[in-house]
Design a protein around this motif. Structure first.
Motif, PDB file in Angstrom:
ATOM      1  N   MET A  48      40.253  49.359  18.736  1.00 52.00           N
ATOM      2  CA  MET A  48      40.698  50.339  19.959  1.00 52.00           C
ATOM      3  C   MET A  48      41.554  51.469  18.806  1.00 52.00           C
ATOM      4  O   MET A  48      42.009  51.039  18.460  1.00 52.00           O
ATOM      5  CB  MET A  48      42.403  49.402  20.056  1.00 52.00           C
ATOM      6  N   LYS A  49      42.533  52.718  19.706  1.00 52.20           N
ATOM      7  CA  LYS A  49      42.644  53.380  19.317  1.00 52.20           C
ATOM      8  C   LYS A  49      44.335  53.340  18.743  1.00 52.20           C
ATOM      9  O   LYS A  49      45.372  53.753  18.292  1.00 52.20           O
ATOM     10  CB  LYS A  49      43.618  54.891  20.089  1.00 52.20           C
ATOM     11  N   ASP A  50      44.954  51.378  19.099  1.00 56.67           N
ATOM     12  CA  ASP A  50      46.093  51.939  18.014  1.00 56.67           C
ATOM     13  C   ASP A  50      45.898  50.636  17.301  1.00 56.67           C
ATOM     14  O   ASP A  50      46.931  50.188  16.413  1.00 56.67           O
ATOM     15  CB  ASP A  50      47.467  50.878  19.264  1.00 56.67           C
ATOM     16  N   TRP A  51      44.738  50.793  16.079  1.00 57.72           N
ATOM     17  CA  TRP A  51      44.397  50.102  15.384  1.00 57.72           C
ATOM     18  C   TRP A  51      44.439  48.522  15.754  1.00 57.72           C
ATOM     19  O   TRP A  51      44.338  47.147  14.265  1.00 57.72           O
ATOM     20  CB  TRP A  51      45.375  50.368  13.980  1.00 57.72           C
ATOM     21  N   SER A  52      44.138  47.953  16.356  1.00 63.29           N
ATOM     22  CA  SER A  52      43.685  46.470  17.107  1.00 63.29           C
ATOM     23  C   SER A  52      43.069  46.682  17.411  1.00 63.29           C
ATOM     24  O   SER A  52      41.312  47.374  17.283  1.00 63.29           O
ATOM     25  CB  SER A  52      44.897  46.413  18.731  1.00 63.29           C
ATOM     26  N   SER A  53      41.872  45.357  17.603  1.00 61.52           N
ATOM     27  CA  SER A  53      40.449  44.618  17.996  1.00 61.52           C
ATOM     28  C   SER A  53      40.170  43.703  19.024  1.00 61.52           C
ATOM     29  O   SER A  53      41.321  43.283  18.990  1.00 61.52           O
ATOM     30  CB  SER A  53      39.872  44.814  16.908  1.00 61.52           C
ATOM     31  N   ARG A  54      38.755  43.746  19.667  1.00 59.94           N
ATOM     32  CA  ARG A  54      38.588  43.140  20.924  1.00 59.94           C
ATOM     33  C   ARG A  54      37.509  42.478  20.657  1.00 59.94           C
ATOM     34  O   ARG A  54      36.528  43.028  20.430  1.00 59.94           O
ATOM     35  CB  ARG A  54      38.910  43.764  22.041  1.00 59.94           C
ATOM     36  N   MET A  55      37.462  41.262  21.165  1.00 62.61           N
ATOM     37  CA  MET A  55      36.425  41.216  21.275  1.00 62.61           C
ATOM     38  C   MET A  55      35.986  39.656  22.512  1.00 62.61           C
ATOM     39  O   MET A  55      37.079  39.661  23.227  1.00 62.61           O
ATOM     40  CB  MET A  55      35.759  40.147  20.313  1.00 62.61           C
ATOM     41  N   VAL A  56      35.389  40.103  22.974  1.00 59.97           N
ATOM     42  CA  VAL A  56      35.267  39.424  24.699  1.00 59.97           C
ATOM     43  C   VAL A  56      33.911  38.537  24.489  1.00 59.97           C
ATOM     44  O   VAL A  56      33.047  37.996  24.528  1.00 59.97           O
ATOM     45  CB  VAL A  56      33.891  40.506  25.501  1.00 59.97           C
ATOM     46  N   LEU A  57      34.341  37.456  25.215  1.00 60.53           N
ATOM     47  CA  LEU A  57      33.537  35.898  25.605  1.00 60.53           C
ATOM     48  C   LEU A  57      32.804  35.646  26.728  1.00 60.53           C
ATOM     49  O   LEU A  57      34.082  35.878  27.975  1.00 60.53           O
ATOM     50  CB  LEU A  57      34.538  34.892  25.494  1.00 60.53           C
ATOM     51  N   LYS A  58      31.911  35.414  27.355  1.00 58.78           N
ATOM     52  CA  LYS A  58      31.451  35.621  28.454  1.00 58.78           C
ATOM     53  C   LYS A  58      31.236  34.119  28.914  1.00 58.78           C
ATOM     54  O   LYS A  58      30.714  33.095  28.255  1.00 58.78           O
ATOM     55  CB  LYS A  58      29.873  35.944  29.255  1.00 58.78           C
ATOM     56  N   VAL A  59      31.972  33.391  30.038  1.00 53.00           N
ATOM     57  CA  VAL A  59      32.386  32.463  30.226  1.00 53.00           C
ATOM     58  C   VAL A  59      31.524  32.128  31.090  1.00 53.00           C
ATOM     59  O   VAL A  59      30.796  32.483  32.611  1.00 53.00           O
ATOM     60  CB  VAL A  59      34.111  32.242  30.787  1.00 53.00           C
ATOM     61  N   ASN A  60      30.372  30.518  31.401  1.00 54.60           N
ATOM     62  CA  ASN A  60      29.536  30.352  32.222  1.00 54.60           C
ATOM     63  C   ASN A  60      30.548  29.508  33.511  1.00 54.60           C
ATOM     64  O   ASN A  60      31.676  28.786  32.814  1.00 54.60           O
ATOM     65  CB  ASN A  60      28.014  29.556  31.737  1.00 54.60           C
ATOM     66  N   ALA A  61      29.998  29.503  34.786  1.00 58.27           N
ATOM     67  CA  ALA A  61      31.045  28.737  36.078  1.00 58.27           C
ATOM     68  C   ALA A  61      30.473  27.568  35.864  1.00 58.27           C
ATOM     69  O   ALA A  61      29.055  27.322  35.493  1.00 58.27           O
ATOM     70  CB  ALA A  61      30.163  29.257  36.927  1.00 58.27           C
ATOM     71  N   LEU A  62      31.495  26.410  36.336  1.00 60.32           N
ATOM     72  CA  LEU A  62      31.928  25.229  36.088  1.00 60.32           C
ATOM     73  C   LEU A  62      31.880  25.267  37.840  1.00 60.32           C
ATOM     74  O   LEU A  62      32.789  24.860  38.345  1.00 60.32           O
ATOM     75  CB  LEU A  62      32.126  24.597  35.561  1.00 60.32           C
TER      76      LEU A  62
END
Length: 241
Positions: free
Chosen positions: A37-51
């Motif tokens: 991110m532009k504010d010097w933070s970060s993100r990671m993404v999880l894709k979750v399968n439906a139940l």
């Protein structure tokens, strides 16, 4: 001015416009499945399968609910849950069935195939068939979650300053590259923690890779360009012959 010079001028103008547009995005780059991110933070993404919750017994449903409650209470940082709905395009599947019907030598099977095609077409016309994807956004900020705690006024000021100051944006990108390894290690630790917690309530999840992240952002920022999802890859797994 000849045609070649005109094309070069147009391409140069287009490149400048694209670079200017990128200044208004909240992230600067995507590296190693990590969104910087532009504010010097970060993100990671999880894709979750439906139940399918309704198919579970009452005891299993209670266990899932209490497990999900424990999962939320165990978090010491914020997360974002995103539910994304897309129209499913079955035109490719219908065209494949039509080709099979034409080549079908058995008249009875051919008639049944055409009836099935008509049924699918009417079903699509009457009800919109949607596919839902579930994502969990896992943030990390080395400065005590500054990206989450900033007020909206501060965020507006920072976005405006980044938009008009190219040097500040370039400086922030260089700083993020220096901190990239530390951010990835800390963010990945949180992601694995969430993934393990979800497995305890029978929810399978997987990390969204760089290429899929790029496609996700393209569809998000251009909803009218690609609002339908093709199911060709899924249909290749079915034997319809």
């Amino acid at each position: 001015m000849d045609e070649k010079t005109t094309k070069s001028v147009k391409s140069a103008k287009k490149q400048i416009w694209d670079n200017t547009t990128q200044r208004y995005l909240p992230f600067s780059e995507i590296r190693d499945n990590l969104i910087l991110m532009k504010d010097w933070s970060s993100r990671m993404v999880l894709k979750v399968n439906a139940l399918n919750f309704n198919l579970k017994s009452e005891e299993e449903q209670d266990s899932i609910i209490y497990g999900y409650q424990r999962f939320l209470n165990s978090l010491s940082y914020p997360i974002q849950i995103v539910v994304r709905s897309l129209k499913v395009d079955i035109d490719w599947y219908i065209n494949k069935l039509k080709n099979l019907a034409v080549k079908q030598s058995n008249s009875l099977l051919q008639e049944q195939t055409y009836r099935y095609i008509d049924f699918l077409i009417n079903l699509v016309d009457m009800a919109q068939i949607m596919k839902k994807d579930f994502y969990i956004i896992v943030p990390y900020d080395s400065d005590e979650n500054r990206s989450v705690k900033d007020s909206w006024m501060f965020w507006i000021f920072r976005s405006f300053w980044s938009a008009i100051t190219q040097e500040e944006t370039a400086f922030s990108i260089r700083e993020k590259r220096k901190k990239h390894n530390d951010l990835k290690k800390a963010n990945l630790e949180r992601l694995n923690q969430i993934k393990t917690s979800l497995e305890q309530i029978w929810l399978k999840s997987s990390e969204v890779k760089k290429d899929d992240l790029i496609k996700l952002f393209i569809n998000y920022y251009n909803p009218k360009v690609n609002t339908e999802i093709k199911i060709r890859e899924d249909m290749d797994n079915f034997n319809v012959e």
